[in-house]
Every structure is written in C-alpha cells, then in structure tokens.
Enzyme design. Structure first.
Site, PDB file in Angstrom:
ATOM      1  N   THR A  55       0.871  -1.193   0.000  1.00  0.00           N
ATOM      2  CA  THR A  55       0.000   0.000   0.000  1.00  0.00           C
ATOM      3  C   THR A  55       0.901   1.234   0.000  1.00  0.00           C
ATOM      4  OG1 THR A  55      -0.219  -0.016   2.417  1.00  0.00           O
ATOM      5  CG2 THR A  55      -1.917  -1.154   1.153  1.00  0.00           C
TER       6      THR A  55
ATOM      7  N   LYS B 273       4.026  -7.173   4.130  1.00  0.00           N
ATOM      8  CA  LYS B 273       3.569  -5.837   3.802  1.00  0.00           C
ATOM      9  C   LYS B 273       3.332  -5.097   5.116  1.00  0.00           C
ATOM     10  CE  LYS B 273      -0.075  -3.107   4.172  1.00  0.00           C
ATOM     11  NZ  LYS B 273       0.825  -2.013   4.022  1.00  0.00           N
TER      12      LYS B 273
ATOM     13  N   THR C 197      -1.341  -3.730  11.276  1.00  0.00           N
ATOM     14  CA  THR C 197      -1.502  -3.739   9.809  1.00  0.00           C
ATOM     15  C   THR C 197      -0.322  -4.277   9.077  1.00  0.00           C
ATOM     16  OG1 THR C 197      -2.894  -1.865   9.805  1.00  0.00           O
ATOM     17  CG2 THR C 197      -2.117  -2.546   7.679  1.00  0.00           C
TER      18      THR C 197
ATOM     19  N   GLU D 188       6.162   4.434   7.833  1.00  0.00           N
ATOM     20  CA  GLU D 188       5.809   5.659   7.123  1.00  0.00           C
ATOM     21  C   GLU D 188       6.663   6.819   7.630  1.00  0.00           C
ATOM     22  OE1 GLU D 188       1.674   5.519   7.888  1.00  0.00           O
ATOM     23  OE2 GLU D 188       1.239   4.333   6.108  1.00  0.00           O
TER      24      GLU D 188
ATOM     25  N   ASN E 258      -0.185  10.273   6.919  1.00  0.00           N
ATOM     26  CA  ASN E 258      -1.382   9.809   7.606  1.00  0.00           C
ATOM     27  C   ASN E 258      -2.462  10.865   7.770  1.00  0.00           C
ATOM     28  OD1 ASN E 258      -1.005   6.941   8.285  1.00  0.00           O
ATOM     29  ND2 ASN E 258       0.914   7.751   9.094  1.00  0.00           N
TER      30      ASN E 258
END
Lengths: 402, 402
Positions: free
Chosen positions: A147, A173, A184, A274, A397
């Site tokens: 993603t 992932k 996640t 991230e 985010n």
C-alpha cells in the site's frame, strides 16, 4: 532482494492490477498450493476484525490450505455482514478455479477501512489471476500486497532440517500502523518442509512472537493483521516422517530457519515505516522479568518524544529514562544505564557529559543503531525494533484517504 | 485572560529572568503565602522523578506551606543527589528570606532533563524574587513557568461556599509530553477558602483526576509533574469552621469551584499542545464500566493514526474503531456507533456513507469539537480531551535541545 525469489516446490503465484487501486498498480495476488499444504496462521489481537480475518481464522483452524487470495487498496474492515459475504464470494471463485472447496482458500486484505470491496471488479480479475500462476511469480505477489510501502519485503532461508533440505521464502507488507501484537501487517511464508500441523502451529506462533510482535512503527494495531505459513512437504522425498517437535529430528533447525525468514521481514517493515529514516533496536536489560523488560522496551519504542528525538539524532536520554519510568513496572532510577551504539551516556541514572553525547549523536546519524537501557532491577531482558517519527509520517497519515 | 488576574487574600507573587533560559525570558517564579497556607499536592506517577518532585513530595505531606519556588528552562531531573541538594540550597535561601524553615517551601521545575540547575545564577536571583513580591504579580508568575508554551494558562472561579465568599485562581504550564497521569505539567492553584487539610487533599485529588488526568497531548508522562493547591483561609472572616467534607457546609460547592478552575487550565494545555491545531473531546459510552470507557477513550486519544486523521480533518472512523478495538477491554464491533459534532457517521459498526462524512469533515475543520464513540457493551462512560498531531509537533520535538 527483488523479483528473483527462488522457487519453492509445491507453490505457484500470480498478481494482477484489478483496478481496486486507482493508480493501476498490482492490487490482487494469489498463492496456490499445488496440493493441499499444511498451514498455520496468526491473526490480529484487535477486537475489531476485518471480514477476511473473521473468515480466514475459522478456515485456518483445520490446518490445511489450497490457496491464499490477497488484495491491497481496501481492507474490507468494518463492513459488517456484507464484507463477510464478499470474502465468501471471492474465495469461492478461486476455489472453483482450482477445483477445491472455498474452505481451503484463505483471504487477506489491506488498505482503507470502512469501504466495501469492489467485488465486481475483483471477480472479473479472478480468471486472469488463476491463469497467470507461475512458480516464479512470488515477486509479483509480494508487490501486489503493497500500500504505502516504498519497497517489497522478501526473505529467504535454506538449510538442512533433519533429513530434509528445506527452503523457506516469505514476503510481508506493512508501513504505518505497525505495533507489537500484529499491526496492519501481512506476512506470507511458504516452505517445502514436511511439517506436522501441530508443530507448524507452535513454530509459527513462537516465531511470530519473536519477530513480527517485536516491532513498533506507531503503536497502533490493525484490524487486518495476518501471518500465514504454508508447508508443502515436498522436501521430504525419502518418505521419512514429518517434523513433529522442536526437540527432535531437525525441529529446532526448522524453527531457527523460520525466524531467519521472519526477522528480516519484520525489520524491513520498520525500515519502511511511514516517514521512517532510522531503524533503532531497543535492548532492555536489568528488568525484574523478561515480561517487564518487554513492557519497558515497548514504552520506549512507542514514545512520540523518544521517536522524535531519534528523528533529530538527539541522544536525549532524559526522554528514554522518563519513558522507562512510566512503563508501569519496576525500574531503579538511580541504577539505570544507557548506551547508544555501545557508547555509555548514562550511568547510575545520571548523564556522563556532553562529550559522550556527541559520540552518541554521531552514531544516531546512521540508518540503524542499537540503544541499550539497563533499568537496574533484575535479570529480565527483551528487544524491540522501532523507527523514528518524522514530519513525513504526519503528512502521509493526515491525507491518506483524500 | 492575562496579566489582570484578580487578587486572592493571603498571597503574593513575583517572577524574574534569572538567566536559566538563554532567551532572557522570565524563568524563576515565587508564590509567597503571607501566613502558612493549608496545602495539598499531586505528583507524577512516573518512577523516574525529578529532584524537585522528590523533595516537594516529602515536604507536602505535612499539609502546610509558606512558599512555592518554580523555575523553567531546566527540569532538574535525572541529576541524582546533586539535584536534590540544589533544591535544598535554593529553597533554604527562599526560606531565610521569608523567615521560615526550608520544609515550608516547595519547588517545581520544568525544562530540559539531565542537566544540573545553574544554582549560582539562581541564588543571585533569589533576593530580587523576594523583593518583587506583589499581590498582583500572579500573571508574571504564570509566564515564568512557560517553556514551549505559546500562551500563559490562567483561570478564575468565585462563589459562595458555605459561609465563605471564596475566590480560586490558578495557572498551569504544559505543552508537549502531556498524557493522563500528570505529564510534564505544572499546575498552581491558590484560594482564600478556609479548608481543612484532609478535605483539601481529597478535593485536590478528585479535581486533578477529573481534569488534568483526562488530557492527552502525546501520551508521554513526565518526571516533573506537580499540581499544588494552596488555601490561605482568609475568606473565613466570621470565625466559622473550615470546610471539612464534601457533603456539608459548602464542601461540594468548593469542589465544584476547584474543578471550574482546573478544567479550563487542563483544556488550555491541550489547546497549546505542541503543534496542536484542533482540540477534540473524546466521549466514550456503552463500555462495560467507567474504567473500561476511560481505557478506550485514552487509546483513541493517544493513537497517532487517529491524531493525524484529526489533523487532516478526516472523519476516518475506521481508525477510531480500530483504536477502540485494541484497548484491551470488551467492545462489540457490530454494535459500535460514532458521532462527530453530533453527526452520526457509524452505526452498528458500519459507515453511514459519504454524505455524513462530508458533514463531519466540515465540523472537523473547526478548532474544537466532540467525538462520541458508543462501544455497545454496557453503561460505562468517560471523557478525555486530546489534540491533533501535526508536522509542527515533530519539528518542535526533534530539535528541542539543539
């Protein structure tokens, strides 16, 4: 490592750009077990569980699996009974294609929460997904589950396990929302080892706890986490018995190989956190127990003040001590010691001066380093891997859905 | 509200720029109780406690206080026995100046961790601090405790309490590192009420729990947090008895006034959270107990993914549900409901569509709003106030020390 993942006997892979993602990137993937594989799976501990988790958890219990369908771009979470039906529809289509029951197909999803899967679009892509299966398709599969990931995460381990020459390959992932307890994060591991189902479950749970559950990106855990391990048994060409326990016939060697695949996958997830620019291993020792040490390590690893200090390459040991002190377990403030990359900057709870801090700062400019925290109470120890907290994390985010 | 804080009988204040801060801003402050005041104090729950906390906690036990010395720019935390001696030296100097014992002087510090106080510089400033005492100096005192705060935080409440006409004034400091359980936060409250010491302790603990312990900026708790409430008793001009309990003679009215001072101070701290642009009240209901509701509210309030969504004005209810689901207490995923500013966006665990989300998004552009989360289990409820997470937060905390 990228597209050149080694084959593993008994598995085929494929991936397509079905159109779930507007970007046109790969967004559906399939792992096909040529014969039914022994399987073990671990799922998120979040009480809010996505539809693919709800469905796959039930199906995984029987320990045999023929295929895993994955998609990115949509998590199929918080979608109620419609979401569950969508999983059933899609896995049934895959099952028909490979001539098996839907119960033999697991599904994993990642992406935005709260939106129905575009089932029509995905159903149209299933035939192509089945058609494209190839033994060397694992790299495409790894890319199809990405993603906000900046790179695909794959790992390989090989070795002699009892009488079997075993190969284990995996991909994962995960970028934001990573915390211990499976956040996640999707992990898929396949091997040609011949493993008894009960032992595979034990080994998978233990390896997950030692690897994926020891990483922190932002302390949030997700509705969709899933780790699946598939074993085809093809390495056992001699008609020997499958691996049955840790203490015998190569069981321990198998467990070690499994960790050797999962640990680099876990670290790659942190590295790709991230906005992350530093990967930091927090090693806590001197706690009253290993459990306490883990709580302290997590508190440090999740503290926004610590993570922003890592971002600024600032050996701000006061924040480290303060985070350790609020973990809810015993620490001895005047017995605490801290090292950064081996350089001692705190001893007996007080700083050792600016010169040491300058040395530590130089180390902290590096992409990866170790922070050791001794809390001065007992013999408990634990490690957690975390990353820094950057402006980029907030940008990603704050606008992920728009 | 700023420099024009109303007088409270029995108290004088002063502030100086001693030179702890390089900027030349006010960095030392004094509250002087003309006669010994009844006092109550609450301290950080972090096991790593700054020297002023260690010393003041012991002194606060006797429930009488003549002065509070405060400084900003240096937290005197993780400074070992030297740090404790520095507190003793400085409070002894203040005690000499007002003709009392050092045990009657509390000290509070805030700023960078791990560095010795510049005691010489501060000792030179003590005479001036004593000399400048004024009944109208509270505004200066409030400014002297600021660090990265963008504005001073003050509040006033007045009312009839039994037979007393009572005034309560307070100020607070806090920006980053704010979480429940008293996080880098200083609160000072003074009143002319005549209050029995035991009751003042109870009322202070309860009001702190209902206000300062319900706010979250970044989930970190500090080594230095302290709330001090001082009561001069001067409002009791009639020779009546002091307030002794909640149920009688105005006790409940006093508790209410105390909360009315502390709540705006707590909210101001959130509003001034480092980099904060939105103040969000999280109201959880439907939990198994109030305690569970509070755990859920905190999980939501501390989640970086929720806080970055607040920053992006994104009604990302999936992140809210996921945060509630990982609080470690029961929630009913298919019974959950969410409202933003009164607009329902989730019912029975699923989203109510884009139109509702657009309405919610408009509300989230405002500076302050309420998010209600019903977890569908029981009757437990709790509120926590939080703020969004911005790039600015990372910038401030990545470079605070350099």
């Amino acid at each position: 490592m990228s597209g050149t993942l080694p084959f593993v006997r008994g598995f085929e892979f494929s991936a397509v750009a079905a159109g779930i993602k507007k970007s046109g990137a790969l967004d559906m993937g399939l792992i096909h077990c040529e014969a039914s594989a022994t399987s073990a799976a671990v799922f998120t501990q979040n009480l809010v569980r996505a539809a693919p988790v709800v469905v796959s958890e039930v199906r995984a219990k029987k320990g045999r699996c023929r295929a895993v369908l994955a998609n990115s771009g949509n998590a199929n979470a918080c979608t109620g009974e419609d979401g569950v039906r969508d999983v059933e529809t899609l896995t049934a289509a895959v099952a028909r294609g490979i001539g098996d029951e839907p119960a033999g197909v697991l599904m994993a999803s990642t992406g935005v929460i709260g939106e129905r899967l575009p089932v029509d679009v995905m159903m149209r892509a299933v035939p192509e997904l089945l058609l494209r299966r190839r033994a060397d398709g694992a790299g495409d599969f790894a890319r199809s589950i990405m993603t906000t990931d900046k790179f695909e995460k794959v790992a390989v381990a090989e070795g002699r396990v009892g009488r079997q020459d075993v190969r284990i390959v995996g991909c994962a992932k995960g970028a934001g929302m990573i915390a211990p307890n499976m956040a996640t994060m999707l992990g898929f591991v396949w091997t040609d080892a011949d493993v008894d189902n009960l032992f595979l479950r034990e080994a998978t749970a233990a390896a997950t706890d030692a690897t994926f559950n020891r990483i922190v990106v932002d302390g949030d855990t997700s509705t969709n986490d899933m780790v699946v391990v598939l074993a085809s048994g093809r390495a056992n060409g001699h008609g020997g018995s499958p691996l049955r326990e840790s203490g015998r016939g190569g069981g321990a060697a198998f467990e070690e190989l499994l960790r050797r695949v999962m640990m680099p996958l876990a670290k790659a997830i942190v590295k790709d956190g991230e906005g992350a620019t530093h990967v930091v291993e927090i090693r806590v020792e001197g706690a009253a127990s290993d459990k306490d040490a883990r709580l302290i390590a997590r508190r440090i690893a999740e503290s926004p003040l610590v993570k922003t200090a890592f971002h600024g390459c600032d050996p701000n040991w006061g924040r480290l001590l303060a985070a350790a002190g609020r973990a809810g377990v015993p620490v001895r403030p005047d017995g605490m010691a801290i090292k950064v990359g081996g350089v001692a900057i705190v001893k007996r709870g007080v700083g050792l001066g600016k010169e040491r801090e300058s040395e530590a700062k130089a180390i902290m400019r590096g992409a990866e380093y170790v922070v050791e925290v001794d809390v001065g109470v007992g013999k408990g120890r634990a490690e957690v891997v975390t990353c820094d907290f950057s402006e980029e994390y907030v940008r990603i985010n704050g606008s992920y859905r728009s």
